[in-house]
Design a protein around this motif. Structure first.
Motif, mmCIF file in Angstrom:
data_model
loop_
_atom_site.group_PDB
_atom_site.id
_atom_site.type_symbol
_atom_site.label_atom_id
_atom_site.label_comp_id
_atom_site.label_asym_id
_atom_site.label_seq_id
_atom_site.Cartn_x
_atom_site.Cartn_y
_atom_site.Cartn_z
ATOM 1 N N VAL A 111 -0.625 -29.375 13.357
ATOM 2 C CA VAL A 111 -0.121 -29.806 12.046
ATOM 3 C C VAL A 111 -1.261 -30.535 11.322
ATOM 4 N N PRO A 112 -1.857 -29.919 10.305
ATOM 5 C CA PRO A 112 -3.039 -30.545 9.687
ATOM 6 C C PRO A 112 -2.693 -31.835 8.960
ATOM 7 N N PRO A 113 -3.289 -32.947 9.322
ATOM 8 C CA PRO A 113 -2.945 -34.238 8.690
ATOM 9 C C PRO A 113 -3.305 -34.276 7.196
ATOM 10 N N LYS A 114 -4.242 -33.455 6.824
ATOM 11 C CA LYS A 114 -4.727 -33.516 5.445
ATOM 12 C C LYS A 114 -3.587 -33.265 4.446
ATOM 13 N N ARG A 115 -2.739 -32.283 4.751
ATOM 14 C CA ARG A 115 -1.616 -31.957 3.845
ATOM 15 C C ARG A 115 -0.640 -33.117 3.779
ATOM 16 N N ILE A 116 -0.397 -33.731 4.935
ATOM 17 C CA ILE A 116 0.569 -34.842 4.973
ATOM 18 C C ILE A 116 0.011 -36.030 4.187
ATOM 19 N N GLU A 141 2.233 -42.940 12.490
ATOM 20 C CA GLU A 141 2.031 -41.806 13.403
ATOM 21 C C GLU A 141 0.693 -41.124 13.122
ATOM 22 N N LEU A 142 0.368 -41.036 11.824
ATOM 23 C CA LEU A 142 -0.942 -40.467 11.465
ATOM 24 C C LEU A 142 -2.076 -41.309 12.066
ATOM 25 N N CYS A 143 -1.884 -42.631 12.046
ATOM 26 C CA CYS A 143 -2.903 -43.520 12.623
ATOM 27 C C CYS A 143 -3.110 -43.230 14.103
ATOM 28 N N ARG A 144 -2.023 -42.894 14.783
ATOM 29 C CA ARG A 144 -2.158 -42.577 16.207
ATOM 30 C C ARG A 144 -3.004 -41.328 16.422
ATOM 31 N N TRP A 145 -2.938 -40.411 15.477
ATOM 32 C CA TRP A 145 -3.632 -39.135 15.679
ATOM 33 C C TRP A 145 -5.045 -39.116 15.114
ATOM 34 N N ILE A 146 -5.242 -39.754 13.958
ATOM 35 C CA ILE A 146 -6.588 -39.631 13.353
ATOM 36 C C ILE A 146 -7.293 -40.968 13.251
ATOM 37 N N GLY A 147 -6.669 -42.033 13.754
ATOM 38 C CA GLY A 147 -7.325 -43.346 13.737
ATOM 39 C C GLY A 147 -6.916 -44.157 12.523
ATOM 40 N N VAL A 194 -0.091 -50.345 16.917
ATOM 41 C CA VAL A 194 -0.526 -48.982 17.231
ATOM 42 C C VAL A 194 -1.792 -49.072 18.072
ATOM 43 N N THR A 195 -1.692 -48.627 19.317
ATOM 44 C CA THR A 195 -2.863 -48.705 20.203
ATOM 45 C C THR A 195 -3.097 -47.362 20.872
ATOM 46 N N GLY A 196 -4.290 -47.171 21.371
ATOM 47 C CA GLY A 196 -4.601 -45.977 22.163
ATOM 48 C C GLY A 196 -4.693 -44.716 21.332
ATOM 49 N N THR A 197 -4.718 -43.602 22.020
ATOM 50 C CA THR A 197 -4.784 -42.306 21.342
ATOM 51 C C THR A 197 -3.572 -41.491 21.752
ATOM 52 N N ALA A 198 -3.165 -40.604 20.850
ATOM 53 C CA ALA A 198 -1.971 -39.798 21.119
ATOM 54 C C ALA A 198 -2.357 -38.469 21.735
ATOM 55 N N LYS A 199 -1.426 -37.867 22.473
ATOM 56 C CA LYS A 199 -1.639 -36.542 23.054
ATOM 57 C C LYS A 199 -0.434 -35.679 22.709
ATOM 58 N N PRO A 200 -0.645 -34.388 22.395
ATOM 59 C CA PRO A 200 0.504 -33.535 22.067
ATOM 60 C C PRO A 200 1.394 -33.342 23.286
ATOM 61 N N GLU A 211 -2.932 -31.280 32.139
ATOM 62 C CA GLU A 211 -4.357 -31.470 32.403
ATOM 63 C C GLU A 211 -5.223 -30.449 31.676
ATOM 64 N N SER A 212 -4.599 -29.511 30.964
ATOM 65 C CA SER A 212 -5.400 -28.468 30.330
ATOM 66 C C SER A 212 -6.329 -29.042 29.286
ATOM 67 N N VAL A 213 -7.340 -28.252 28.971
ATOM 68 C CA VAL A 213 -8.370 -28.704 28.032
ATOM 69 C C VAL A 213 -7.775 -28.933 26.651
ATOM 70 N N ASP A 214 -6.761 -28.153 26.318
ATOM 71 C CA ASP A 214 -6.187 -28.272 24.974
ATOM 72 C C ASP A 214 -5.632 -29.651 24.715
ATOM 73 N N ASP A 215 -5.268 -30.344 25.785
ATOM 74 C CA ASP A 215 -4.635 -31.644 25.586
ATOM 75 C C ASP A 215 -5.620 -32.761 25.290
ATOM 76 N N ALA A 216 -6.884 -32.430 25.255
ATOM 77 C CA ALA A 216 -7.857 -33.478 24.952
ATOM 78 C C ALA A 216 -7.598 -34.016 23.560
ATOM 79 N N PRO A 217 -7.727 -35.344 23.319
ATOM 80 C CA PRO A 217 -7.439 -35.896 22.004
ATOM 81 C C PRO A 217 -8.346 -35.280 20.945
ATOM 82 N N VAL A 218 -7.769 -34.957 19.811
ATOM 83 C CA VAL A 218 -8.522 -34.275 18.762
ATOM 84 C C VAL A 218 -9.310 -35.304 17.965
ATOM 85 N N GLU A 219 -10.611 -35.118 17.916
ATOM 86 C CA GLU A 219 -11.455 -35.992 17.104
ATOM 87 C C GLU A 219 -11.414 -35.454 15.680
#
Length: 2027
Positions: A164-169, A194-200, A227-233, A261-269
């Motif tokens: 879900v691209p944050p830019k549109r939101i 919630e956006l802060c959790r995902w993009i800082g 709001v702390t830490g990073t979110a994971k899908p 544990e899959s690679v996709d779950d790595a937090p998105v920078e």
């Protein structure tokens, strides 16, 4: 059937379109239900029915009938589950319809609509979804906007920012912030969070905050804190789901984790740059008048114009455009004369680079040269702006390292140093911020630039170049730099390596805490935590803290439970339902309900008139109604379903605004009843009531009821929840009584429930910020009571949180604390909480005060500052750590403090003592703040703290003790005991320090009633009782009293065995008051012994595979921690050394003894590789560190672990010794002293284990040690000197001595002095062992001519020592001296005589003469005496690999002498009869006679007596073997410890006497030998032998006898017997009673012993092959192989059968040695049989493989089997015998010309003259000097005299010891005994402590095996066989007697005749025994001897000594050539 039913039935036949759009709503309803079930049944997403259905969905979801619409949404959901991404084509229409019609419907409808949207997102229709959301948020009805925001929130939180691209939101949010509806605003705030959790937080703030009102900003700022830490899908799109395995296939334990544990779950920078829209700045720039401004003449106008550009360019993202002209202008402005304009222009370039990024790259390259040139300016403003702009250009991607190479090259050649240094600094920044791949590509360009700059004249430029190189190394490693670094000098190399090491440690320090923290948090997550993390928030508003506390999902939780249990096919869209199930905390926010709705739902429960009465305005009616209601509620059976609606009713009627007190009381009572009676009381009910109840608490009349109600709430849902809700109510309420009375209720609640359910931090902060700050005294008093109640449960730690409270309040609090003292564990709660989930909220436990994670505050900067060279900075850093602890209220977590402890450890060794004291205080504070976990987190810092006690300043020691107090308060005293024990034995801690530590320990122990661990302090305390300081003794005395009091008698009794000497007496004296010890028993009782383990007498106990010394084993009941070595307590569980794959022999094979040279680079690299392989990571890192402190730490780890890992250390001893060599070559004194200290302990340990250094280990270490003996520091020299003396105890003194002699030739004067002193020491203390090397005194004597007075003095002292031992004989060893030297020696010798007279030591040389006399005079009782000697010599047998029972101990007590009467047998035959048939006592007498006869015969080997004895040798051995069997059986059966045991010893000794003589040994027949060897091997395996009296000595004797048999018995018979014994033994041969072992297991052990015997024989086969009758030998191999058969051979080969493998090895060796000629020895093998014999196939196979490997031994002329280097190269066949003889003579003359081999050369020359009397040897010496010819004449004359007297070169003093090849022992093969043995060196008496040597086998029972002058030891042998003609003969051992030489002459004549006749075969197979008596000189370097001296015998027995073998090598070679057909005619 009704009309309606008919209609429905008919409708089912219609097509889907008609049904779904039917005018009757029921038909449509049925159609949607059927459609949903149809979709559920479809499993293939490509099913055509789905495509058919899809177009109708947009109409069905827009149905006007609400129930139908709901069913239509169900059908849509089912459709979306079944479909795949292709369905996306219908998404727009369907989503628009849902937005238009469904979002304003019923709650259920809205929920299903949201689920449908989520499924569209899952099907990757995200853009359509967001388009529809943009429409939805514009809806005028606020009710429709909130679900739209919520569904965006859900999509983002579940699918993440990648889907879900944050830019549109972000674009949608600003208009929602100003929405008139507060719910919309709240939801938009939640979505922002919630956006802060995902993009800082920062991107969101910068993009959105400027578009908000101030109030909203403040609210959001407050929320952002949570709001702390990073979110994971937590949910994946459909295509990804199809790729992953089914959740069911993963075990439940691994569950979601496996998928996550899959690679996709790595937090998105997400880059903020990507989120913002580009801004066009060129247009406004045109309008701003920029172009005119930059051309203005006034600098201020130019600056304003550029400032405008800079301002425009400061936007986040600039739209690309044509900036070429702008850049050209800026280039001019950069060089503007006005600094301000230039600075502005440079900043504008930086802003453009940041905004345009890659679009600005061309312009960047254009501007770069001018910017670098501008670096020459010294103005700070300009330099700073340039640096920032250049960094921005690289960071933004405008430039990369490849682009800027040429510009950098130019800049580094700039004449201004500032340009060069700042350019390099920028390059360093670029390298550090580039990825590894980029740096790998370009490092070749940059390294040469930097290397060139290292030679720059300006320090700044050089430093910058160093930094750049360090950055390259940090990025890509050292390899690219290696070649370049070779060109650097040592100083620069060192600096660079330090910088690289420094940067590496900083980086690791900075980054380690991050991943580690994540890893820890991901470790063990409790189920409750995981479920809470997986709670799916369905509304955006729930993000706000007022609604639900938010914590960003940590890495381990990942919202996993969404997929945890459901099948993705079946239940893909039903995730909302799953989410509901997993929602552990229920929805706590009560929904608004209208009174009508409440009444309609309550109607069935409560009578209508009661409700109408509750509405009445008359209070009495209301009171009556509420009473009635109460009765009806109490009468309800199933209360749970009705609780919620009843509470809603009471809150509405009569409501909380009720004025009548009685009604209020009744309402509260009803609610209390509901809360206490319902099994599950919903939290939303508590929320509904809480405000009203809290107001009732404030009212005096209703207070009691309200408080009771609050307590019921707490029991129902947990006090934590109630407290949390009350904080806000009480804080915001206008009535101060609500606060004060609420606090008073909290006091009672804490008293009732304890603190385990409360979040203490929140409560304390509430009390601090609200309660104590209140202006009302009642509130403050109530708060003080709350804190007092807390104190009762959590103790004084609470004070740390209240340090900033006003003093007046603090004193009131202290008074309250006294009223509520800390109860600890006894403060149990009175009431419990019913709610099961309350535990998930609990923080719990007595240690429930919050601890803060300070890892974020321990920054790399802080750690670096702690290492700063400036003491002020270091002090500030220490104070900063204290400040961090204060801020954390002195309650911290251990996370991330490892680096901090490391830095603080460094400060404990600070040169500034004030800093050390400050550090100690800080460490104490850290320990107090961290609590018990500090012991594990601190990495053993306690040992460093204790070292501070070594300071002689009292203040320092007091600081240390204060720190120890703090540590003791944090962790229990038992954890400190190992460290304290270690410190008390540390010699570096002075008397004051030890006294203070004893006093401190006494104080701690005095507060304990029972403490068994204190016993570990007993040994150091006992040792301290003998300290020279009275204070220490007194303190230790007090400590011992406490130890005895708290340890208990049994524990003390068990541990007394560790204490020895005077200390033991002192302890026993002190023990008396505490209980008497029977007989002073100090061993472990037998009962304990069996429990602990079978302990052996030297204290070694087995625990599994690990061996620990028994002193480490704690008493029963002690914690296992206490027996770990100190460093192992908290560091790592893994073993320090991993020797599993270690092959020591392989490593040692490569070592050769060479002259010492400094370790080379490749050797150091190899050492590092070995250390990394076998040493634990933390250990090898320390040892290989460049920091000497870390190396010392590593050594301390090894030192502490030494007792427990001794066996492992022995396995890697060669590696350790190589590392020690490396350290000895370095210059750091601290490390060197530590190395020497450790080596001392190590060699002590090796001595205790009876381990002897191998040749390789000695060759690694000794040359270096000897060379470094001349160190320039006296203390180091002293330690090295002691170490060298110590080594003689773990490596033979004779061999050590040869290394010391090498040191006499050193170029270092000090080394020569030390070595000269050591020569004196060895002569004095190891005279017998080094007597063969006394010629070395010649070298010492030569030192008396040196200029250096110290060297002369040392040499003279050594020679004086030699004079003391040798007397006047010493002049024979000192060589030729000048008159001046002789004069000096005379003077020194006279002085020595006077000294000796003063001391009463007699005359020089007297002791030696007396020793020889006693040997001559004491002849009788040979048997017993000889047995004792055999005992002592057998102790020299030490093997790394014993055969069986390797851990039996070495008993050191001696055999009791048995005195037998004179009466006994008179002659040999009578003696044999008595031995055969007499009693054990009579047999002893018979054996005495036999021994006497044997001794006489040995003295006269050529006499008739020997011939007589040879006839009876077989009979003697046979009857001795039979006697031995009988005696041993009796000994076992009756345990006759007297006669039988003694008889056994005599039997063995007599056999030894027999087999020591080769002629007698050869006379023993094969059958007898078979019987004897079998019995001996069975004895060796018999487990009862060690249990006999003197069993261990018997085993040793058996062992030595077995080896002597193998050495001297007939080789053919030995081989045949042993090959036959490889077959399984007849069960009747095994001794009875049988052991528990199976017959197969016993046979396996037996065959293993046989194999070892065969290995021993095979090893020397090369030199003994001509002793072996090969035909007989091959026959036995043939029979063995044929009996097995091919099938069995194949099976055994697969099972790696040892016997079969041995036979193959023997055969291989025979083929290798004899080549194809081996086939000529198959006369006894039927080679014509069918099928052919197996042996033939093996011979052919070996011939092929050996020929291919070119390993076949040639059998042509010139080939010999002797190890003489001069002869071993085969001469060409064409050479004549004459030429060969000439060659040989030339080699002999060369030997004569060398001082060290002249004697051997003369002897060989003498033999040539005897063999070839016609040869004129002087013809060869025409060119030699007359002196040399004279010397040869005299020498030959002397040799003739010696030969006439029966002496050989072995009996004259030799210049050098025998060659190393003869004395080298093989580390591979052990003696045959299962017993490990020690040795007694020749010069020691039997009562002295054995000194282990590395000789695997003793040559005999009655000789010293070094061919030395002082051979016979009076204390060991009284041999009647050594009475020689004159005094001179006493000094030498007789070797080959004249009789033997005559035999050789005769043999040579017969061989010449045979050669002339061509009859060679006979001699090829059976050479004469007297010539070939086991001559072992010819061992090849590939297979060295098992026995260091296999051919060495008692001199009187006619054996040939090793030196004779060497001397006879030429003779042997010639014999071989004669055999090969060479003639003598040319001679």
């Amino acid at each position: 059937m009704s009309e309606e039913e008919k209609l429905l039935k008919e409708a089912k036949k219609l097509p889907w379109e008609d049904r779904l759009l039917h005018k009757n709503w029921k038909v449509r309803n049925e159609a949607n239900i059927d459609l949903a079930s149809l979709c559920d049944s479809i499993t293939d997403p490509k099913d055509p029915r789905l495509r058919e259905i899809a177009p109708f969905l947009k109409k069905t979801v827009a149905d006007s009938n609400a129930p139908v619409q709901e069913k239509a949404l169900d059908a849509l959901i089912a459709f979306l589950k079944a479909a795949d991404a292709d369905a996306g084509r219908y998404a727009k229409e369907v989503c628009d319809a849902i937005v238009a019609k469904c979002l304003t419907g019923r709650p259920k409808t809205v929920e299903k609509a949201q689920a449908a949207f989520m499924l569209w997102v899952e099907l990757e229709a995200v853009d359509v979804f967001l388009d529809s959301m943009e429409k939805a948020i514009k809806n005028k009805v606020a009710k429709a906007v909130v679900p739209a925001i919520d569904v965006m929130f859900q999509a983002l939180s579940e699918f993440g920012a990648k889907v879900v691209p944050p830019k549109r939101i972000l674009k949608m949010l600003p208009e929602l912030f100003d929405h008139q509806d507060q719910n919309v605003r709240a939801s938009s705030k939640g979505l922002t969070l919630e956006l802060c959790r995902w993009i800082g937080k920062d991107p969101v703030k910068s993009i959105l905050f400027e578009k908000m009102r101030d109030t909203m900003k403040k609210e959001l700022e407050a929320e952002l804190v949570n709001v702390t830490g990073t979110a994971k899908p937590s949910r994946k799109i459909r295509s990804e789901q199809d790729r992953e395995p089914e959740p069911e296939s993963v075990s439940e334990a691994a569950g979601p984790g496996a998928v996550e544990e899959s690679v996709d779950d790595a937090p998105v920078e997400i880059d903020e740059y990507e989120l913002v829209d580009p801004v066009d700045i060129l247009t406004p720039l045109e309008k701003s008048g920029f172009w005119d401004g930059v051309k203005a003449t006034k600098w201020s106008e130019r600056k304003e114009a550029v400032a405008e550009l800079s301002k425009l360019a400061s936007t986040k993202k600039i739209a690309p455009g044509d900036f070429a002209e702008v850049c050209r202008t800026l280039k001019k402005l950069v060089t503007d004369v006005n600094i301000a304009v230039a600075v502005e222009a440079i900043q504008a370039i930086g802003n453009l680079a940041r905004g345009l990024r890659t679009h600005f790259s061309a312009s960047s390259r254009f501007l770069l040269p001018v910017l670098l040139e501008k670096l020459k300016e010294k103005k700070p403003a300009l330099t700073e702006s340039l640096t920032q702009t250049l960094q921005a250009m690289h960071k933004s991607g405008c430039l990369n390292l490849a682009d800027i190479v040429e510009d950098v090259k130019t800049a580094t050649k700039n004449k201004v140093p500032l340009v060069r240094s700042l350019t390099l600094n920028w390059v360093t920044f670029c390298i550090e911020t580039s990825n590894k791949a980029v740096v790998l590509k370009v490092h070749k360009d940059y390294v040469p630039i930097c290397m060139e700059c290292l030679n720059d004249g300006t320090p700044d430029v050089r430093d910058a170049a160093f930094s750049a190189l360090a950055a390259v190394a940090k990025s890509v490693g050292m390899r690219p730099l290696e070649r370049s670094l070779e060109k650097l000098d040592d100083v620069r190399k060192k600096k660079l390596s330090e910088m690289i090491a420094g940067s590496g440690s900083t980086v690791s320090g900075a980054t380690s805490s991050g991943p580690a923290a994540v890893k820890n948090s991901g470790g063990g997550v409790s189920s409750t935590e995981a479920s809470e993390g997986s709670f799916v928030r369905k509304s955006a508003a729930s993000m706000l803290s007022g609604k639900r506390p938010v914590s960003a999902a940590p890495a381990n939780k990942k919202g996993a439970s969404v997929k945890s249990g459901n099948n993705k096919k079946v239940d893909g869209a039903g995730r909302m339902e799953t989410a509901k199930l997993s929602e552990i905390p229920e929805d706590i926010e009560p929904a608004e309900k209208s009174l009508e709705e409440i009444e309609s739902r309550v109607g069935s429960l409560i009578q209508a008139d009661v409700i109408s009465q509750l509405k009445s305005a008359v209070w009495k009616e209301r009171l009556e109604a509420i009473s009635s209601l109460k009765q009806q509620v109490e009468g309800l059976q199933d209360l749970d379903p009705s609780v919620e609606i009843l509470v809603y009713l009471l809150c509405a009627l009569p409501g909380w605004n009720e004025k009548n007190v009685q009604v209020q009381q009744q309402v509260i009572e009803v609610i209390t009843y509901l809360a206490s009676s319902a099994t599950k009381f919903p939290k939303k009910c508590v929320v509904l009531c809480l405000l009203g109840i809290s107001e009732r608490v404030a009212d005096m009349k209703t207070r009691a009821h309200a408080m009771k109600c609050l307590t019921s709430f707490s029991e129902a849902v947990g006090p934590g929840f109630v407290f949390e809700r009350l904080y806000k109510i009480m804080k915001e309420h206008k009535n101060p009584k609500v606060l004060s009375e609420g606090l008073l209720w909290m006091v009672s609640a804490i008293d009732d429930f304890g603190v385990s359910h409360l979040k203490l931090k929140d409560l304390i902060e509430f009390c601090k910020d609200t309660g104590l700050q209140s202006s009302a005294a009642a509130t403050r008093n109530a708060t003080i009571k709350v804190l007092g109640a807390l104190h009762k449960f959590i103790g004084p730690d609470i004070k740390g949180f209240l340090t900033d409270v006003k003093p007046a309040l603090l004193s009131a609090l202290d008074a309250e604390y006294q009223k509520n003292p800390f109860d600890g564990t006894s403060a149990a709660p009175k009431k419990t909480v019913r709610a099961s989930e309350s535990t998930s909220v609990s923080v719990g436990g007595l240690d429930s005060l919050p601890r803060e994670d300070i890892s974020g505050k321990i920054t790399p900067t802080l750690l670096k500052s702690l290492e700063s060279p400036d003491w002020k900075v270091r002090l500030e850093s220490i104070e900063a750590v204290n400040k961090i602890l204060e801020e954390a209220n002195k309650r911290i977590q251990p996370t991330g403090t490892g680096e901090l402890f490391g830095a603080l450890r460094g400060r404990l060794y600070d040169s500034n003592k004030n800093l050390v004291m400050a550090t100690l205080t800080t460490i104490g504070n850290v320990a107090s703040a961290m609590g018990p976990v500090v012991e594990k987190a601190s990495k053993g810092i306690l040992s460093d703290i204790l070292k501070c006690l070594s300071d002689n300043k009292k203040h320092m020691r007091e600081s240390t003790l204060s720190t120890l107090d703090a540590w003791n308060a944090a962790v229990h005293f038992d954890k400190m005991v190992p460290y304290i024990t270690s410190a008390l034995t540390d010699t570096k801690i002075g008397a004051e320090g030890r006294k203070d530590l004893f006093d401190w320990a006494t104080k701690q122990l005095s507060g304990l009633s029972e403490f068994p661990d204190a016993v570990h302090l007993l040994k150091p305390a006992a040792t301290a009782m003998m300290d020279k300081s009275s204070d220490v003794r007194k303190a230790a005395d007090g400590c011992i009293a406490e130890i005895l009091r708290v340890s208990g008698q049994e524990t003390i009794e068990k541990n007394l065995k560790d204490i020895q000497g005077p200390a033991l007496a002192l302890i026993l004296e002190r023990v008396k008051p505490y209980g008497s010890f029977q007989g002073g028993s100090i061993g472990i009782s037998s009962k304990t012994n069996t429990k602990v383990a079978k302990s052996t007498s030297n204290g070694v106990t087995k625990h599994g595979n690990r061996t620990v010394t028994s002193r480490v084993i704690p008493a029963k009941g002690l914690k296992p921690d206490t027996m770990l070595p100190v460093q192992g307590i908290s560091v790592q569980p893994q073993a320090l050394l991993n020797v599993k794959d270690s092959i020591k022999e392989e490593r040692e094979r490569m070592v050769r003894r060479t002259k010492f040279e400094e370790p080379r680079v490749e050797q150091i690299q190899e050492l590092e590789n070995d250390m990394m392989k076998y040493f634990r990571e933390d250990l090898h890192r320390r040892l290989l560190s460049t920091d000497f402190k870390k190396q010392v730490d590593g050594l301390e780890m090894l030192q502490k672990a030494l007792p427990s890992i001794g066996k492992e250390i022995i396995e890697v001893l060669d590696i350790l010794l190589r590392w020690f060599v490396l350290q000895l070559c370095k210059s750091n004194t601290t490390c060197l002293l530590k190395v020497l200290e450790f080596l001392r302990e190590l060699f002590d340990y090796l001595k205790g284990e009876a381990y002897s250094l191998s040749e390789a280990e000695a060759a690694i270490f000794l040359p270096c040690l000897i060379e470094k003996l001349g160190h320039n520091i006296e203390k180091v020299r002293e330690k090295m000197r002691e170490l060298t003396k110590q080594i003689a105890q773990v490596y033979s003194a004779a061999k050590s001595y040869s290394y010391i002699l090498d040191g006499l030739r050193s170029k270092n004067n000090r080394t020569r002095i030390e070595c000269a002193d050591l020569v004196g020491f060895f002569i004095d203390h190891h005279g017998a062992e080094v007597s063969g090397q006394l010629k070395s005194l010649q070298i010492v004597a030569s030192l008396t001519a040196e200029r250096d007075g110290e060297i002369r003095k040392a040499a003279l002292n050594t020679l004086a020592t030699g004079y003391k031992i040798l007397g006047e004989d010493i002049w024979r060893y000192v060589g030729k001296l000048t008159d001046a030297q002789k004069s000096m020696l005379d003077d020194r010798f006279k002085w020595k005589v006077r000294e000796m007279e003063k001391r009463g030591e007699g005359r020089p040389g007297e002791a030696r003469a007396a020793l020889r006399r006693s040997v001559r005079e004491n002849g009788p009782d040979v048997a017993e005496q000889s047995y004792e000697v055999s005992q002592s010599i057998s102790r020299s047998i030490f093997s790394r690999k014993s055969l069986v029972q390797p851990d039996l101990n070495m008993e050191r007590h001696l055999m009791p002498r048995a005195h037998v009467g004179v009466s006994g047998p008179t002659n040999w035959n009578e003696a044999l009869d008595i031995i055969s048939f007499g009693s054990p006592e009579q047999s002893v007498e018979g054996m005495k006679v036999v021994c006497h006869e044997l001794t006489q015969a040995t003295n006269d080997p050529e006499g008739s007596l020997m011939d007589e004895l040879m006839k009876d040798a077989d009979r003697l051995v046979s009857c001795l073997a039979n006697k031995a069997i009988g005696l041993l059986a009796k000994t076992f059966d009756f345990s006759l410890t007297g006669a039988s045991s003694r008889s056994c010893k005599y039997v063995l000794n007599t056999l030894m006497q027999t087999f020591q003589n080769k002629r007698l040994a050869h006379a023993v027949k094969e059958n007898t030998l078979d019987n004897l060897i079998t019995e001996l091997l069975l004895w060796l395996l018999d487990e009862r032998v060690p249990q006999m009296d003197d069993g261990s000595q018997l085993l040793k004797a058996l062992n030595v006898l077995m080896l002597k048999i193998l050495d001297n018995a007939d080789r053919t018979s030995s081989f045949v017997v042993l090959i036959n014994l490889l077959r399984p033994l007849d069960p009747s041969r095994w001794p009875s009673p049988a052991t528990n072992e199976t017959l197969a297991a016993r046979n396996q052990k037996f065959s293993d012993l046989v194999v070892k015997c065969l290995i021993k024989l095979t090893k020397v086969l090369q030199s003994t092959i001509y002793d072996v009758e090969l035909d007989r030998f091959l026959q036995s191999i043939h029979v063995y192989l044929q009996e097995l058969g091919m099938e069995e051979i194949r099976r055994r080969a697969g099972a790696d059968d040892k016997p079969l493998r041995m036979v193959k090895t023997v055969l291989h060796e025979l083929v290798k040695l004899r080549g194809a000629a081996i086939k000529g020895h198959l006369s006894l093998v039927p080679i014509d049989m069918k099928p052919p014999p197996i042996i033939l196939a093996y011979i052919d196979l070996n011939l092929e493989t050996l020929a291919a490997a070119r390993m076949l031994t040639s059998t042509g002329p010139g080939q010999t089997h002797w190890g003489d280097s001069g002869v071993n190269t085969p001469a060409p066949a064409t050479n004549s015998a004459d030429a060969q003889l000439k060659q040989e003579l030339a080699a002999i003359f060369k030997k004569i010309g060398d001082k060290q081999t002249c004697t051997i050369g003369l002897y060989e020359l003498y033999r040539i003259t005897q063999l070839y009397p016609k040869v004129d040897i002087f013809a060869q010496l025409q060119n030699a000097s007359e002196a040399f010819r004279t010397y040869i004449r005299d020498g030959l004359a002397q040799m003739e005299k010696n030969a006439a007297a029966g002496r050989t070169p072995s009996s004259v003093p030799m210049a050098t010891p025998p060659p190393a090849s003869l004395t080298a022992s093989s580390p591979e093969f052990a003696p045959l005994s299962p017993v490990q043995t020690n040795s007694l060196n020749g010069s020691k008496s039997l009562s002295t402590k054995p000194e282990p040597t590395n000789f695997n086998l003793p040559p005999s029972y009655a000789e010293d095996n070094r061919g030395s002058a002082n051979v016979i030891n009076a204390a060991r042998v009284r041999a009647p066989d050594n009475v020689l003609a004159d005094q001179r003969n006493e000094r030498f051992v007789s070797g080959v007697t004249s009789g033997t030489l005559d035999a050789i002459r005769e043999r040579m004549k017969s061989m010449q005749l045979a050669a002339a006749a061509g009859n060679v075969d006979e001699y090829a197979t059976r050479p004469l025994m007297s010539v070939n008596d086991n001559l072992n000189a010819g061992l090849s370097t590939q297979s060295r001897a098992l026995d260091p001296h296999p051919g060495m015998e008692n001199p009187a027995q006619g054996g040939v000594l090793p030196m004779d073998e060497k001397a006879l090598s030429g003779l042997q070679a010639r014999m071989e050539r004669l055999k090969s057909g060479g003639g003598l005619e040319p001679l």
